[in-house]
Design a protein around this motif. Structure first.
Motif, PDB file in Angstrom:
ATOM      1  N   ILE A 138     -29.675  15.068 -30.347  1.00 31.47           N
ATOM      2  CA  ILE A 138     -28.761  14.602 -29.132  1.00 31.47           C
ATOM      3  C   ILE A 138     -29.929  15.053 -28.137  1.00 31.47           C
ATOM      4  N   PHE A 139     -30.161  14.073 -27.111  1.00 30.38           N
ATOM      5  CA  PHE A 139     -31.358  14.036 -26.172  1.00 30.38           C
ATOM      6  C   PHE A 139     -30.460  14.022 -24.795  1.00 30.38           C
ATOM      7  N   CYS A 140     -30.695  15.039 -23.999  1.00 31.97           N
ATOM      8  CA  CYS A 140     -30.112  15.070 -22.849  1.00 31.97           C
ATOM      9  C   CYS A 140     -31.205  14.666 -21.674  1.00 31.97           C
ATOM     10  N   GLY A 141     -30.795  13.903 -20.887  1.00 32.91           N
ATOM     11  CA  GLY A 141     -32.008  13.273 -19.942  1.00 32.91           C
ATOM     12  C   GLY A 141     -31.423  12.444 -19.085  1.00 32.91           C
ATOM     13  N   HIS A 142     -32.134  11.431 -18.532  1.00 30.86           N
ATOM     14  CA  HIS A 142     -31.870  10.758 -17.189  1.00 30.86           C
ATOM     15  C   HIS A 142     -31.729   9.289 -17.331  1.00 30.86           C
ATOM     16  N   GLY A 143     -31.176   8.530 -16.337  1.00 30.90           N
ATOM     17  CA  GLY A 143     -31.122   7.071 -16.426  1.00 30.90           C
ATOM     18  C   GLY A 143     -32.174   6.207 -16.538  1.00 30.90           C
ATOM     19  N   ALA A 144     -33.239   6.594 -15.548  1.00 27.28           N
ATOM     20  CA  ALA A 144     -34.274   5.527 -15.576  1.00 27.28           C
ATOM     21  C   ALA A 144     -35.283   5.786 -16.877  1.00 27.28           C
ATOM     22  N   VAL A 145     -35.513   6.929 -17.231  1.00 27.27           N
ATOM     23  CA  VAL A 145     -36.499   6.895 -18.399  1.00 27.27           C
ATOM     24  C   VAL A 145     -35.748   6.546 -19.737  1.00 27.27           C
ATOM     25  N   GLY A 146     -34.158   7.053 -19.555  1.00 27.38           N
ATOM     26  CA  GLY A 146     -33.378   6.445 -20.516  1.00 27.38           C
ATOM     27  C   GLY A 146     -33.449   5.111 -20.729  1.00 27.38           C
ATOM     28  N   THR A 147     -33.483   4.340 -19.653  1.00 30.08           N
ATOM     29  CA  THR A 147     -33.348   2.770 -19.864  1.00 30.08           C
ATOM     30  C   THR A 147     -34.885   2.408 -20.430  1.00 30.08           C
ATOM     31  N   LEU A 148     -35.873   2.917 -19.861  1.00 32.44           N
ATOM     32  CA  LEU A 148     -37.008   2.815 -20.420  1.00 32.44           C
ATOM     33  C   LEU A 148     -37.237   2.731 -21.946  1.00 32.44           C
ATOM     34  N   LEU A 149     -36.608   3.966 -22.480  1.00 34.84           N
ATOM     35  CA  LEU A 149     -36.381   4.343 -23.870  1.00 34.84           C
ATOM     36  C   LEU A 149     -35.750   3.408 -24.487  1.00 34.84           C
ATOM     37  N   LYS A 150     -34.656   2.849 -24.037  1.00 28.61           N
ATOM     38  CA  LYS A 150     -33.928   1.761 -24.423  1.00 28.61           C
ATOM     39  C   LYS A 150     -34.503   0.468 -24.642  1.00 28.61           C
ATOM     40  N   VAL A 157     -38.000  -6.342 -22.374  1.00 29.94           N
ATOM     41  CA  VAL A 157     -38.765  -6.261 -21.449  1.00 29.94           C
ATOM     42  C   VAL A 157     -38.183  -5.302 -20.571  1.00 29.94           C
ATOM     43  N   ILE A 158     -39.066  -4.548 -19.827  1.00 31.62           N
ATOM     44  CA  ILE A 158     -38.421  -3.527 -18.742  1.00 31.62           C
ATOM     45  C   ILE A 158     -37.801  -4.271 -17.670  1.00 31.62           C
ATOM     46  N   SER A 159     -36.445  -4.026 -17.505  1.00 35.18           N
ATOM     47  CA  SER A 159     -35.669  -4.752 -16.503  1.00 35.18           C
ATOM     48  C   SER A 159     -34.345  -3.640 -16.031  1.00 35.18           C
ATOM     49  N   ARG A 160     -34.193  -3.926 -15.063  1.00 36.11           N
ATOM     50  CA  ARG A 160     -32.899  -3.088 -14.433  1.00 36.11           C
ATOM     51  C   ARG A 160     -31.498  -3.586 -14.912  1.00 36.11           C
ATOM     52  N   ASP A 161     -31.555  -4.799 -15.631  1.00 34.81           N
ATOM     53  CA  ASP A 161     -30.465  -5.416 -16.280  1.00 34.81           C
ATOM     54  C   ASP A 161     -29.963  -4.154 -17.374  1.00 34.81           C
ATOM     55  N   GLU A 162     -30.960  -3.726 -17.798  1.00 32.77           N
ATOM     56  CA  GLU A 162     -30.846  -2.645 -19.114  1.00 32.77           C
ATOM     57  C   GLU A 162     -30.465  -1.354 -18.515  1.00 32.77           C
ATOM     58  N   ASP A 163     -30.188  -1.084 -17.227  1.00 32.73           N
ATOM     59  CA  ASP A 163     -29.867   0.100 -16.419  1.00 32.73           C
ATOM     60  C   ASP A 163     -28.391   0.814 -16.895  1.00 32.73           C
ATOM     61  N   GLN A 164     -28.297   1.874 -16.962  1.00 33.19           N
ATOM     62  CA  GLN A 164     -27.057   2.461 -17.409  1.00 33.19           C
ATOM     63  C   GLN A 164     -26.007   1.957 -16.236  1.00 33.19           C
ATOM     64  N   SER A 165     -26.142   1.653 -15.209  1.00 30.82           N
ATOM     65  CA  SER A 165     -25.607   1.468 -13.905  1.00 30.82           C
ATOM     66  C   SER A 165     -24.897  -0.029 -14.164  1.00 30.82           C
ATOM     67  N   ARG A 166     -25.641  -0.730 -15.034  1.00 32.80           N
ATOM     68  CA  ARG A 166     -25.248  -2.244 -15.194  1.00 32.80           C
ATOM     69  C   ARG A 166     -24.092  -2.309 -16.542  1.00 32.80           C
TER      70      ARG A 166
END
Length: 201
Positions: A138-150, A157-166
């Motif tokens: 289990i990794f405990c982390g953050h939204g932006a870098v988590g999205t980049l990992l995802k 491609v890197i996109s905010r459409d992949e962000d947790q808030s979406r």
């Protein structure tokens, strides 16, 4: 190897405190406590965490259930936004939009998204290579870098459409399952309330 990436839930926002030192709010802590109260987090799981306070507080709650030590890495921290410091919500969102839309550029001194992605992928790779192949992680982390990992794992491609808030709870406290070695995204973002025991199978 399957692993869970889990972002910290809601935090105490304080413009007078450096962002990496922000801790969980009462709501955020209650959500994390409710997760382990469901008794789905497996004992013995390996817990990795960013060294930022909010992620560490989540990791401490998770580790009470796993009974294992927390392994921290500065490389798992959130994208470096120290150049601007605290930003009001609307201005922060505008910066975040540009961060994802222009990954090869520094937005007012912020760490470039492409650099933050390389950092989090490297850190997670090192972490996974350090544990047995059958370990539950289990990794405990953050939204932006988590999205980049995802994005990296899914080959997107890197996109905010992949962000947790979406996809899930806008306050954080979301997770996704992935297999880094196989470059497979096994779930999209979901709120921690929807994570079930099968996620740890």
């Amino acid at each position: 190897m399957r692993a869970l990436y889990l972002t910290h839930p809601q935090v105490r926002i304080d413009a007078n405190v450096p962002v990496p030192l922000w801790g969980l709010s009462e709501v955020g802590r209650a959500r994390a406590e409710a997760l382990i109260a469901r008794n789905i987090v497996p004992g013995g799981a390996v817990v990795f965490s960013s060294r930022e306070a909010k992620a560490l507080e989540l990791a401490e709650i998770i580790a009470r259930a796993t009974g294992t030590p927390i392994l921290t890495d500065h490389g798992m921290g959130e994208n470096d936004r120290s150049a601007t410091g605290f930003l009001p919500s609307a201005l922060f969102e505008a910066h975040a939009d540009r961060f994802f839309a222009q990954p090869h550029e520094s937005i007012n001194g912020w760490e470039k998204a492409i650099d933050a992605q390389k950092r989090i992928v490297s850190s997670v790779t090192t972490a996974l290579n350090s544990v047995p192949s059958d370990a539950q992680v289990i990794f405990c982390g953050h939204g932006a870098v988590g999205t980049l990992l995802k994005c990296h794992v899914a080959g997107r491609v890197i996109s905010r459409d992949e962000d947790q808030s979406r996809w899930a709870d806008k306050g954080g406290g979301n997770g996704f399952l992935f297999d880094l070695a196989a470059e497979k995204l096994l779930s999209e973002w979901v709120p921690m309330e929807e994570i079930g025991p099968d996620w740890f199978g």
